[in-house]
Design an enzyme around this catalytic site. Structure first.
Site, PDB file in Angstrom:
ATOM      1  N   HIS A 160       0.833  -1.207   0.000  1.00  0.00           N
ATOM      2  CA  HIS A 160       0.000   0.000   0.000  1.00  0.00           C
ATOM      3  C   HIS A 160       0.867   1.257   0.000  1.00  0.00           C
ATOM      4  O   HIS A 160       0.658   2.171  -0.804  1.00  0.00           O
ATOM      5  CB  HIS A 160      -0.904  -0.040   1.250  1.00  0.00           C
ATOM      6  N   GLU A 161       1.855   1.293   0.880  1.00  0.00           N
ATOM      7  CA  GLU A 161       2.728   2.469   0.963  1.00  0.00           C
ATOM      8  C   GLU A 161       3.611   2.590  -0.278  1.00  0.00           C
ATOM      9  O   GLU A 161       3.904   3.698  -0.730  1.00  0.00           O
ATOM     10  CB  GLU A 161       3.559   2.433   2.245  1.00  0.00           C
ATOM     11  N   HIS A 172       1.646   4.439  -2.704  1.00  0.00           N
ATOM     12  CA  HIS A 172       1.732   5.894  -2.533  1.00  0.00           C
ATOM     13  C   HIS A 172       3.015   6.428  -3.169  1.00  0.00           C
ATOM     14  O   HIS A 172       2.999   7.472  -3.825  1.00  0.00           O
ATOM     15  CB  HIS A 172       1.707   6.276  -1.046  1.00  0.00           C
TER      16      HIS A 172
END
Length: 134
Positions: free
Chosen positions: A67-68, A71
């Protein structure tokens, strides 16, 4: 997004978010982030960091890293927190995109077995139950 993920996997020959992050020069740290924060991504002095809550189960650590990483790849220059209360109950556009990136990355190079439900398939791949029903 699919093309971006395909290029990453082809270049680095893995869909492991930890290996990809390291290959991209992103520093991964584990620490206690409290009850509500699973992970975060930030940049400081041209260095990029993913911080993952150290008390999460391994499937969550893997998902949070993916997920990061999403980003980092999709939202350059924006520091976003992956907060429990906003990540899978009422996610904003950037959080939904990072979640989508994470799921697609983790599912890359695999497919459901014949007759396998999506729930079982996602569990087999290690995608947390809460993420499956977003």
């Amino acid at each position: 997004m699919d093309e971006l993920i395909d290029k990453l996997i082809k270049k680095y020959k893995t869909n492991c978010p930890f290996e990809l992050s390291r290959a991209l020069g992103i520093h991964i740290r584990f620490m206690n982030l409290g009850e509500d924060t699973k992970g975060l991504y930030y940049r400081k002095l041209r260095r990029r960091f993913i911080v993952i809550h150290n008390e999460l189960p391994i499937e969550w650590q893997r998902f949070v890293c993916a997920h990061e990483l999403g980003h980092d790849r999709l939202h350059k220059g924006i520091n976003r927190f992956f907060l429990e209360e906003s990540s899978y109950f009422c996610p904003g556009k950037l959080e939904r995109q990072a979640n989508s990136f994470a799921v697609k990355l983790l599912l890359a190079n695999s497919s459901p077995e014949q007759g396998e439900s999506l729930e079982i398939y996602y569990s087999r791949i290690g995608i947390p139950h809460e993420i499956q029903f977003m």
